[in-house]
Motif scaffolding. Sequence first.
Motif, PDB file in Angstrom:
ATOM      1  N   GLY A  93     -63.538  30.125 -26.256  1.00 20.63           N
ATOM      2  CA  GLY A  93     -63.413  30.999 -27.427  1.00 20.63           C
ATOM      3  C   GLY A  93     -64.024  32.381 -27.261  1.00 20.63           C
ATOM      4  O   GLY A  93     -64.058  33.158 -28.215  1.00 20.63           O
ATOM      5  N   VAL A  94     -64.488  32.718 -26.058  1.00 17.50           N
ATOM      6  CA  VAL A  94     -65.152  34.011 -25.840  1.00 17.50           C
ATOM      7  C   VAL A  94     -64.181  35.168 -26.039  1.00 17.50           C
ATOM      8  O   VAL A  94     -64.467  36.118 -26.767  1.00 17.50           O
ATOM      9  N   ASN A  95     -63.019  35.096 -25.390  1.00 12.88           N
ATOM     10  CA  ASN A  95     -62.058  36.201 -25.507  1.00 12.88           C
ATOM     11  C   ASN A  95     -61.592  36.381 -26.946  1.00 12.88           C
ATOM     12  O   ASN A  95     -61.444  37.507 -27.419  1.00 12.88           O
ATOM     13  N   GLU A  96     -61.361  35.269 -27.627  1.00  6.57           N
ATOM     14  CA  GLU A  96     -60.929  35.377 -29.024  1.00  6.57           C
ATOM     15  C   GLU A  96     -62.012  36.041 -29.869  1.00  6.57           C
ATOM     16  O   GLU A  96     -61.721  36.891 -30.708  1.00  6.57           O
ATOM     17  N   ARG A  97     -63.262  35.667 -29.646  1.00  3.28           N
ATOM     18  CA  ARG A  97     -64.361  36.279 -30.398  1.00  3.28           C
ATOM     19  C   ARG A  97     -64.499  37.760 -30.068  1.00  3.28           C
ATOM     20  O   ARG A  97     -64.819  38.576 -30.927  1.00  3.28           O
ATOM     21  N   LEU A  98     -64.281  38.122 -28.802  1.00  2.00           N
ATOM     22  CA  LEU A  98     -64.429  39.525 -28.409  1.00  2.00           C
ATOM     23  C   LEU A  98     -63.321  40.407 -28.981  1.00  2.00           C
ATOM     24  O   LEU A  98     -63.567  41.541 -29.366  1.00  2.00           O
ATOM     25  N   PHE A  99     -62.095  39.894 -29.024  1.00  2.00           N
ATOM     26  CA  PHE A  99     -60.951  40.748 -29.346  1.00  2.00           C
ATOM     27  C   PHE A  99     -60.334  40.508 -30.717  1.00  2.00           C
ATOM     28  O   PHE A  99     -59.644  41.378 -31.232  1.00  2.00           O
ATOM     29  N   ARG A 100     -60.527  39.358 -31.296  1.00  2.00           N
ATOM     30  CA  ARG A 100     -59.775  38.930 -32.472  1.00  2.00           C
ATOM     31  C   ARG A 100     -59.836  39.903 -33.648  1.00  2.00           C
ATOM     32  O   ARG A 100     -58.826  40.222 -34.253  1.00  2.00           O
ATOM     33  N   LYS A 101     -61.018  40.389 -33.977  1.00  6.53           N
ATOM     34  CA  LYS A 101     -61.156  41.278 -35.140  1.00  6.53           C
ATOM     35  C   LYS A 101     -61.625  42.677 -34.751  1.00  6.53           C
ATOM     36  O   LYS A 101     -62.113  43.424 -35.579  1.00  6.53           O
ATOM     37  N   ARG A 102     -61.477  42.996 -33.490  1.00  7.05           N
ATOM     38  CA  ARG A 102     -61.954  44.285 -32.994  1.00  7.05           C
ATOM     39  C   ARG A 102     -60.914  45.366 -33.256  1.00  7.05           C
ATOM     40  O   ARG A 102     -59.714  45.130 -33.078  1.00  7.05           O
ATOM     41  N   PRO A 103     -61.325  46.573 -33.662  1.00  6.64           N
ATOM     42  CA  PRO A 103     -60.361  47.683 -33.783  1.00  6.64           C
ATOM     43  C   PRO A 103     -59.739  48.009 -32.413  1.00  6.64           C
ATOM     44  O   PRO A 103     -60.374  47.800 -31.375  1.00  6.64           O
ATOM     45  N   VAL A 104     -58.544  48.534 -32.441  1.00  9.00           N
ATOM     46  CA  VAL A 104     -57.831  48.830 -31.196  1.00  9.00           C
ATOM     47  C   VAL A 104     -58.641  49.776 -30.316  1.00  9.00           C
ATOM     48  O   VAL A 104     -58.753  49.568 -29.094  1.00  9.00           O
ATOM     49  N   TRP A 105     -59.243  50.817 -30.894  1.00 10.34           N
ATOM     50  CA  TRP A 105     -60.008  51.780 -30.094  1.00 10.34           C
ATOM     51  C   TRP A 105     -61.170  51.085 -29.381  1.00 10.34           C
ATOM     52  O   TRP A 105     -61.497  51.428 -28.243  1.00 10.34           O
TER      53      TRP A 105
END
Length: 199
Positions: A93-105
């Motif tokens: 679940g690391v990648n999902e946590r890193l990217f899931r709710k992150r702004p595109v920038w």
Amino acid sequence: MKKFDIKKIKLRQVSVDQIDDKLLLINLYLTQLLTLIIGIVWLLFQHRNPIHLLQFPEQSNFWMYGVGLTAVVIAVDVLISKFVPDHASDDGGVNERLFRKRPVWHIVVMSFIVAVCEEMLFRGAMQQSFGPYWVSIIFAAIHVRYLRHWIPTGLVFSISYGLGWIYIQSGTLWAPILTHFLVDTIMGLIIRFRRYDEE
């Protein structure tokens, strides 16, 4: 005065779900800073200038290697995700946590920082000492979250070997940096938008 007893220190495994978002990001950026520092020190011990390593080459065809390898990696990943069950490529679940709710920038910034720091160490410094094969084994081993499953471990090793190969062929560190950046950015954006669509 009370004596400090090292035997009383207890280490416990922490899952990604037990770490808040801020701590996860701090961990990511501190790890990348440490990676960059080790890479620069290693290069200095090799009597090589890290700044020269990051100079853009006179010939601009390095981007073809970077974009070409990116296309191969993304195509293989799409095939794997189509035919391999999710649990066989789970990273905890690391990648999902890193990217899931992150702004595109922020996904773009993270991907660029990771690409520069890791390529400086692995391709720029370590490959000079060990060659692309052994560096790829080390690269796969440090991506410890993938080691539970052979498919992502094999994929990380193969990508790393490909990064080493395009570094040799192009003669510039910018080719593997470009691939690393594009792969992380594209995969991050896929995770971000795919997960939002499913929820």
